[in-house]
Design a protein around this motif. Structure first.
Motif, PDB file in Angstrom:
ATOM      1  N   LEU A   5       0.864  -1.180   0.000  1.00  0.00           N
ATOM      2  CA  LEU A   5       0.000   0.000   0.000  1.00  0.00           C
ATOM      3  C   LEU A   5       0.896   1.224   0.000  1.00  0.00           C
ATOM      4  O   LEU A   5       1.672   1.442   0.936  1.00  0.00           O
ATOM      5  N   LEU A   6       0.805   2.021  -1.044  1.00  0.00           N
ATOM      6  CA  LEU A   6       1.601   3.235  -1.187  1.00  0.00           C
ATOM      7  C   LEU A   6       0.711   4.427  -0.872  1.00  0.00           C
ATOM      8  O   LEU A   6      -0.275   4.679  -1.567  1.00  0.00           O
ATOM      9  N   VAL A   7       1.053   5.159   0.189  1.00  0.00           N
ATOM     10  CA  VAL A   7       0.281   6.333   0.597  1.00  0.00           C
ATOM     11  C   VAL A   7       1.113   7.554   0.235  1.00  0.00           C
ATOM     12  O   VAL A   7       2.021   7.959   0.970  1.00  0.00           O
ATOM     13  N   GLU A   8       0.817   8.142  -0.910  1.00  0.00           N
ATOM     14  CA  GLU A   8       1.645   9.208  -1.481  1.00  0.00           C
ATOM     15  C   GLU A   8       0.781  10.099  -2.361  1.00  0.00           C
ATOM     16  O   GLU A   8       0.099   9.611  -3.262  1.00  0.00           O
ATOM     17  N   ASP A   9       0.805  11.423  -2.105  1.00  0.00           N
ATOM     18  CA  ASP A   9      -0.050  12.335  -2.868  1.00  0.00           C
ATOM     19  C   ASP A   9       0.669  13.016  -4.025  1.00  0.00           C
ATOM     20  O   ASP A   9       0.044  13.761  -4.784  1.00  0.00           O
ATOM     21  N   ASP A  10       1.964  12.774  -4.176  1.00  0.00           N
ATOM     22  CA  ASP A  10       2.698  13.326  -5.321  1.00  0.00           C
ATOM     23  C   ASP A  10       2.630  12.308  -6.454  1.00  0.00           C
ATOM     24  O   ASP A  10       3.222  11.228  -6.360  1.00  0.00           O
ATOM     25  N   PRO A  11       1.910  12.613  -7.535  1.00  0.00           N
ATOM     26  CA  PRO A  11       1.718  11.630  -8.609  1.00  0.00           C
ATOM     27  C   PRO A  11       3.012  11.188  -9.267  1.00  0.00           C
ATOM     28  O   PRO A  11       3.130  10.042  -9.694  1.00  0.00           O
ATOM     29  N   ARG A  12       4.007  12.072  -9.342  1.00  0.00           N
ATOM     30  CA  ARG A  12       5.274  11.696  -9.969  1.00  0.00           C
ATOM     31  C   ARG A  12       6.009  10.659  -9.125  1.00  0.00           C
ATOM     32  O   ARG A  12       6.519   9.665  -9.646  1.00  0.00           O
ATOM     33  N   THR A  30      -2.195   2.541  -4.720  1.00  0.00           N
ATOM     34  CA  THR A  30      -1.832   3.890  -4.282  1.00  0.00           C
ATOM     35  C   THR A  30      -3.043   4.616  -3.721  1.00  0.00           C
ATOM     36  O   THR A  30      -4.130   4.594  -4.310  1.00  0.00           O
ATOM     37  N   ILE A  31      -2.837   5.264  -2.583  1.00  0.00           N
ATOM     38  CA  ILE A  31      -3.857   6.098  -1.946  1.00  0.00           C
ATOM     39  C   ILE A  31      -3.206   7.433  -1.605  1.00  0.00           C
ATOM     40  O   ILE A  31      -2.029   7.483  -1.237  1.00  0.00           O
ATOM     41  N   THR A  32      -3.976   8.514  -1.723  1.00  0.00           N
ATOM     42  CA  THR A  32      -3.382   9.841  -1.553  1.00  0.00           C
ATOM     43  C   THR A  32      -3.703  10.513  -0.218  1.00  0.00           C
ATOM     44  O   THR A  32      -3.117  11.545   0.093  1.00  0.00           O
ATOM     45  N   LYS A  33      -4.614   9.947   0.555  1.00  0.00           N
ATOM     46  CA  LYS A  33      -5.024  10.594   1.807  1.00  0.00           C
ATOM     47  C   LYS A  33      -4.900   9.641   2.992  1.00  0.00           C
ATOM     48  O   LYS A  33      -5.069   8.431   2.861  1.00  0.00           O
ATOM     49  N   GLY A  34      -4.638  10.240   4.154  1.00  0.00           N
ATOM     50  CA  GLY A  34      -4.404   9.450   5.348  1.00  0.00           C
ATOM     51  C   GLY A  34      -5.606   8.679   5.842  1.00  0.00           C
ATOM     52  O   GLY A  34      -5.504   7.492   6.175  1.00  0.00           O
ATOM     53  N   PHE A  35      -6.774   9.328   5.899  1.00  0.00           N
ATOM     54  CA  PHE A  35      -7.973   8.647   6.383  1.00  0.00           C
ATOM     55  C   PHE A  35      -8.354   7.484   5.467  1.00  0.00           C
ATOM     56  O   PHE A  35      -8.793   6.423   5.929  1.00  0.00           O
ATOM     57  N   GLU A  36      -8.179   7.678   4.167  1.00  0.00           N
ATOM     58  CA  GLU A  36      -8.463   6.605   3.226  1.00  0.00           C
ATOM     59  C   GLU A  36      -7.505   5.436   3.433  1.00  0.00           C
ATOM     60  O   GLU A  36      -7.894   4.267   3.309  1.00  0.00           O
ATOM     61  N   ALA A  37      -6.256   5.753   3.744  1.00  0.00           N
ATOM     62  CA  ALA A  37      -5.264   4.709   3.986  1.00  0.00           C
ATOM     63  C   ALA A  37      -5.641   3.871   5.204  1.00  0.00           C
ATOM     64  O   ALA A  37      -5.531   2.640   5.181  1.00  0.00           O
ATOM     65  N   ILE A  38      -6.070   4.535   6.265  1.00  0.00           N
ATOM     66  CA  ILE A  38      -6.473   3.819   7.478  1.00  0.00           C
ATOM     67  C   ILE A  38      -7.626   2.877   7.173  1.00  0.00           C
ATOM     68  O   ILE A  38      -7.622   1.703   7.555  1.00  0.00           O
TER      69      ILE A  38
END
Length: 232
Positions: A5-12, A30-38
């Motif tokens: 699970l990659l939690v990263e908001d920088d698309p590059r 890939t998920i970009t937000k913390g709450f979504e990752a949890i």
């Protein structure tokens, strides 16, 4: 296939990591937000989490704290542009297993992921080692008891106990313990291992008639039901 699970908001950055890991046969989401990752981790199983600190909603530190408070033991590798010793300490205290600063070489990221997956092996599949000499480990609840008494171990103390249980009646060096429990190369000037051995002894042996953790002179430590003697 190991799931990441990659939690990263920088698309590059996310694209770079995903492409590299998929080439090495990892399955990446890939998920970009913390709450979504949890939410994702609570509902699905992953072998490792790669976690950025600066997220749009909550910080990676907060994600770590929430997951650990909910007894999620999957390895967490923080990947962040914040590279001060203070931030690294904060990340490890929040429950992360490793911390890699940006920018980074993909080869180093891959090596650290593989190292975490190897070290995670000692906390999975240990059914034969969950009970010994009155000590019981509940992996689901991340807790341990001796003779039915709750030991109230910290997460690091529990990792240390699991390592001892898996290697019961075997003399373990400080180097082996440091590498397995802290994911670090042993520094001969550090007393970290000895300090945590004492912490664990105070909980697992104090107020019990028979000690289980023994010092093996010239080697390190051993978990054994009977006292260790040099003639053995």
């Amino acid at each position: 296939m190991n799931k990441v699970l990659l939690v990263e908001d920088d698309p590059r950055v996310a694209s770079f990591i995903t492409r590299g890991l998929e080439e090495h046969l990892y399955e990446v989401k890939t998920i970009t937000k913390g709450f979504e990752a949890i939410k994702e981790v609570m509902e699905n199983e992953y072998n490792i989490i790669i976690l950025d600190i600066m997220l749009p909603d909550i910080t990676g530190f907060e994600v770590c704290e929430v997951l650990r408070s909910r007894k999620i033991i999957v390895p967490i590798l923080i990947l962040s542009a914040l590279d001060t010793p203070h931030e690294k300490v904060k990340g490890l205290q929040a429950g992360a297993d490793d911390y890699l600063a940006k920018p980074f070489l993909f080869e180093e990221l891959l090596a650290r992921i593989n190292a975490q997956l190897r070290r995670a092996e000692f906390s999975t599949g240990i059914l034969d080692f969950q009970s010994y000499a009155g000590v019981e480990i509940n992996m689901k609840e991340q807790s341990a008891t001796r003779d039915g008494k709750e030991l109230n171990l910290s997460s690091r103390e529990l990792k240390l106990l699991i390592f001892f249980m898996k290697n019961r009646e075997k003399a373990l060096s400080r180097i082996e313990i440091a590498q397995a429990v802290w994911n670090i190369d042993f520094d001969t000037t550090s007393n970290t291992v000895d300090v945590y051995i004492n912490y664990l002894r105070n909980k697992i042996d104090k107020n019990f008639p028979t000690p289980l953790i023994h010092t093996v002179k010239g080697t390190g430590y051993m978990l054994k039901q009977k006292s260790y003697e040099s003639k053995e």
